[in-house]
Design a protein around this motif. Structure first.
Motif, PDB file in Angstrom:
ATOM      1  N   LEU A 120      -0.113 -51.837 -90.178  1.00 25.45           N
ATOM      2  CA  LEU A 120       1.192 -51.338 -89.752  1.00 25.45           C
ATOM      3  C   LEU A 120       1.200 -51.285 -88.231  1.00 25.45           C
ATOM      4  O   LEU A 120       0.284 -50.727 -87.619  1.00 25.45           O
ATOM      5  CB  LEU A 120       1.429 -49.942 -90.329  1.00 25.45           C
ATOM      6  CG  LEU A 120       2.743 -49.243 -89.958  1.00 25.45           C
ATOM      7  CD1 LEU A 120       3.936 -50.006 -90.519  1.00 25.45           C
ATOM      8  CD2 LEU A 120       2.737 -47.803 -90.475  1.00 25.45           C
ATOM      9  N   PHE A 132       1.397 -44.763 -92.882  1.00 25.37           N
ATOM     10  CA  PHE A 132       2.447 -45.372 -93.702  1.00 25.37           C
ATOM     11  C   PHE A 132       3.472 -44.342 -94.178  1.00 25.37           C
ATOM     12  O   PHE A 132       4.661 -44.645 -94.297  1.00 25.37           O
ATOM     13  CB  PHE A 132       1.821 -46.088 -94.903  1.00 25.37           C
ATOM     14  CG  PHE A 132       1.160 -47.388 -94.559  1.00 25.37           C
ATOM     15  CD1 PHE A 132       1.894 -48.562 -94.477  1.00 25.37           C
ATOM     16  CD2 PHE A 132      -0.201 -47.443 -94.302  1.00 25.37           C
ATOM     17  CE1 PHE A 132       1.296 -49.770 -94.153  1.00 25.37           C
ATOM     18  CE2 PHE A 132      -0.815 -48.640 -93.977  1.00 25.37           C
ATOM     19  CZ  PHE A 132      -0.068 -49.807 -93.901  1.00 25.37           C
ATOM     20  N   GLU A 133       3.032 -43.134 -94.440  1.00 21.18           N
ATOM     21  CA  GLU A 133       3.945 -42.096 -94.931  1.00 21.18           C
ATOM     22  C   GLU A 133       5.012 -41.742 -93.898  1.00 21.18           C
ATOM     23  O   GLU A 133       6.123 -41.326 -94.256  1.00 21.18           O
ATOM     24  CB  GLU A 133       3.149 -40.845 -95.322  1.00 21.18           C
ATOM     25  CG  GLU A 133       2.376 -40.966 -96.626  1.00 21.18           C
ATOM     26  CD  GLU A 133       1.182 -41.914 -96.537  1.00 21.18           C
ATOM     27  OE1 GLU A 133       0.692 -42.153 -95.407  1.00 21.18           O
ATOM     28  OE2 GLU A 133       0.742 -42.415 -97.588  1.00 21.18           O
ATOM     29  N   THR A 136       8.822 -42.910 -93.969  1.00 25.97           N
ATOM     30  CA  THR A 136       9.893 -42.266 -94.740  1.00 25.97           C
ATOM     31  C   THR A 136      10.741 -41.332 -93.879  1.00 25.97           C
ATOM     32  O   THR A 136      11.783 -40.850 -94.329  1.00 25.97           O
ATOM     33  CB  THR A 136       9.302 -41.460 -95.913  1.00 25.97           C
ATOM     34  OG1 THR A 136       8.447 -40.430 -95.393  1.00 25.97           O
ATOM     35  CG2 THR A 136       8.489 -42.361 -96.834  1.00 25.97           C
ATOM     36  N   LYS A 158       4.357 -55.841 -99.654  1.00 27.36           N
ATOM     37  CA  LYS A 158       5.015 -55.205-100.802  1.00 27.36           C
ATOM     38  C   LYS A 158       3.984 -54.545-101.710  1.00 27.36           C
ATOM     39  O   LYS A 158       4.193 -53.421-102.200  1.00 27.36           O
ATOM     40  CB  LYS A 158       5.824 -56.236-101.583  1.00 27.36           C
ATOM     41  CG  LYS A 158       6.552 -55.644-102.784  1.00 27.36           C
ATOM     42  CD  LYS A 158       7.361 -56.697-103.529  1.00 27.36           C
ATOM     43  CE  LYS A 158       8.059 -56.074-104.745  1.00 27.36           C
ATOM     44  NZ  LYS A 158       8.867 -57.084-105.487  1.00 27.36           N
ATOM     45  N   LEU A 161       2.817 -51.273 -99.997  1.00 26.09           N
ATOM     46  CA  LEU A 161       3.811 -50.200-100.083  1.00 26.09           C
ATOM     47  C   LEU A 161       3.977 -49.711-101.522  1.00 26.09           C
ATOM     48  O   LEU A 161       4.169 -48.517-101.763  1.00 26.09           O
ATOM     49  CB  LEU A 161       5.152 -50.682 -99.524  1.00 26.09           C
ATOM     50  CG  LEU A 161       5.172 -51.010 -98.023  1.00 26.09           C
ATOM     51  CD1 LEU A 161       6.546 -51.523 -97.608  1.00 26.09           C
ATOM     52  CD2 LEU A 161       4.782 -49.789 -97.195  1.00 26.09           C
ATOM     53  N   SER A 162       3.885 -50.628-102.465  1.00 31.23           N
ATOM     54  CA  SER A 162       4.003 -50.240-103.874  1.00 31.23           C
ATOM     55  C   SER A 162       2.818 -49.386-104.303  1.00 31.23           C
ATOM     56  O   SER A 162       2.977 -48.404-105.044  1.00 31.23           O
ATOM     57  CB  SER A 162       4.095 -51.487-104.759  1.00 31.23           C
ATOM     58  OG  SER A 162       5.268 -52.229-104.470  1.00 31.23           O
ATOM     59  N   LEU A 166       5.718 -46.238-102.010  1.00 31.78           N
ATOM     60  CA  LEU A 166       6.686 -46.168-100.918  1.00 31.78           C
ATOM     61  C   LEU A 166       7.726 -47.284-100.952  1.00 31.78           C
ATOM     62  O   LEU A 166       8.773 -47.164-100.315  1.00 31.78           O
ATOM     63  CB  LEU A 166       5.957 -46.229 -99.564  1.00 31.78           C
ATOM     64  CG  LEU A 166       5.057 -45.049 -99.200  1.00 31.78           C
ATOM     65  CD1 LEU A 166       4.307 -45.355 -97.901  1.00 31.78           C
ATOM     66  CD2 LEU A 166       5.878 -43.774 -99.049  1.00 31.78           C
ATOM     67  N   PHE A 167       7.457 -48.361-101.674  1.00 33.10           N
ATOM     68  CA  PHE A 167       8.323 -49.541-101.574  1.00 33.10           C
ATOM     69  C   PHE A 167       9.766 -49.236-101.967  1.00 33.10           C
ATOM     70  O   PHE A 167      10.700 -49.548-101.219  1.00 33.10           O
ATOM     71  CB  PHE A 167       7.778 -50.686-102.427  1.00 33.10           C
ATOM     72  CG  PHE A 167       8.583 -51.955-102.286  1.00 33.10           C
ATOM     73  CD1 PHE A 167       8.488 -52.732-101.142  1.00 33.10           C
ATOM     74  CD2 PHE A 167       9.458 -52.364-103.289  1.00 33.10           C
ATOM     75  CE1 PHE A 167       9.239 -53.893-100.995  1.00 33.10           C
ATOM     76  CE2 PHE A 167      10.211 -53.520-103.152  1.00 33.10           C
ATOM     77  CZ  PHE A 167      10.098 -54.286-102.002  1.00 33.10           C
ATOM     78  N   LEU A 170      11.560 -47.083 -99.455  1.00 37.11           N
ATOM     79  CA  LEU A 170      11.811 -47.699 -98.148  1.00 37.11           C
ATOM     80  C   LEU A 170      12.741 -48.911 -98.210  1.00 37.11           C
ATOM     81  O   LEU A 170      13.103 -49.458 -97.161  1.00 37.11           O
ATOM     82  CB  LEU A 170      10.479 -48.120 -97.515  1.00 37.11           C
ATOM     83  CG  LEU A 170       9.504 -46.995 -97.164  1.00 37.11           C
ATOM     84  CD1 LEU A 170       8.200 -47.578 -96.638  1.00 37.11           C
ATOM     85  CD2 LEU A 170      10.117 -46.050 -96.127  1.00 37.11           C
TER      86      LEU A 170
END
Length: 216
Positions: A120, A132-133, A136, A158, A161-162, A166-167, A170
């Motif tokens: 990221l 990553f969180e 959101t 993907k 994130l999945s 989160l996918f 987001l």
């Protein structure tokens, strides 16, 4: 990374040159002809491949390398449509599998030569993202990633994130790019708040910072 790639690249080109030699009646005393190789390469590898080209052409001046950089999905489609390609380097097995199932790969030449990580990244001056969180947060409005349908980096993004659940959350913020280098460009120019790219892409840019690495 470039050193390990060079070894594999030499091997790939050697295979191609052997095939070319077999296709023509080469006489022992005949002067070597200049050979042009069209190499279709995933966009994420262009920096390493350009460096390899310089080294390779010094060793083999009779070989001219012509690069075609694009997303692996686009390159796959080009090959399926009959584009002349001598070597294909994909960023994911999906595209290779598709070509192999259609008999479009020369038997025995497929090899796995690289590994990479999804990371990221954010613009250099961005301070609101550390994992990553944080994506959101209401302060984050746009997140770039490759199109999962055609870009391996997007497919991997993907999956990351999945796996973090989160996918779906987001989705409204996601901006799909045609290849991973376009994702990097979006982040560099500040058109998005963050992006998911390969670790090697993050490393070559001085305008972004790596804020998190995808879990294994």
């Amino acid at each position: 990374m470039v050193k390990s790639l060079i070894k594999s690249w030499f091997l790939c080109l050697s295979l191609s040159l052997v095939l070319i030699a077999c296709n023509g009646a080469t006489l022992k005393n005949k002067q070597p002809e200049v050979v042009s190789l069209t190499v279709s390469v995933a966009a994420s590898l262009q920096d390493a491949m350009k460096a390899i080209k310089v080294l390779y052409t010094k060793e083999t001046p009779d070989v001219t390398i012509i690069y075609n950089f694009a997303s692996s999905g686009s390159l796959q489609q080009q090959i399926e449509q009959g584009a002349p390609v001598d070597v294909f380097i994909s960023a994911a097995p999906k595209q290779m599998n598709a070509l192999e199932s259609k008999g479009l790969l020369l038997e025995g030449t497929r090899q796995r030569i690289l590994n990479n990580q999804v990371v990221l990244v954010s613009p250099k001056d961005e301070t609101g993202i550390s994992n990553f969180e944080d994506l959101t947060s209401d302060k984050i409005s746009k997140i770039a990633m490759g199109d999962p349908e055609s870009v391996p980096a997007g497919q991997y993004a993907k999956e990351v994130l999945s796996s973090l659940n989160l996918f779906d959350q987001l989705k409204p913020k996601l901006v799909f790019a045609k290849d991973v280098r376009q994702v990097l460009s979006y982040v560099e120019t500040g058109n998005v708040d963050a992006g998911l790219v390969y670790a090697t892409d993050a490393k070559v840019s001085k305008q972004v910072k790596r804020v998190a690495t995808a879990p294994p």
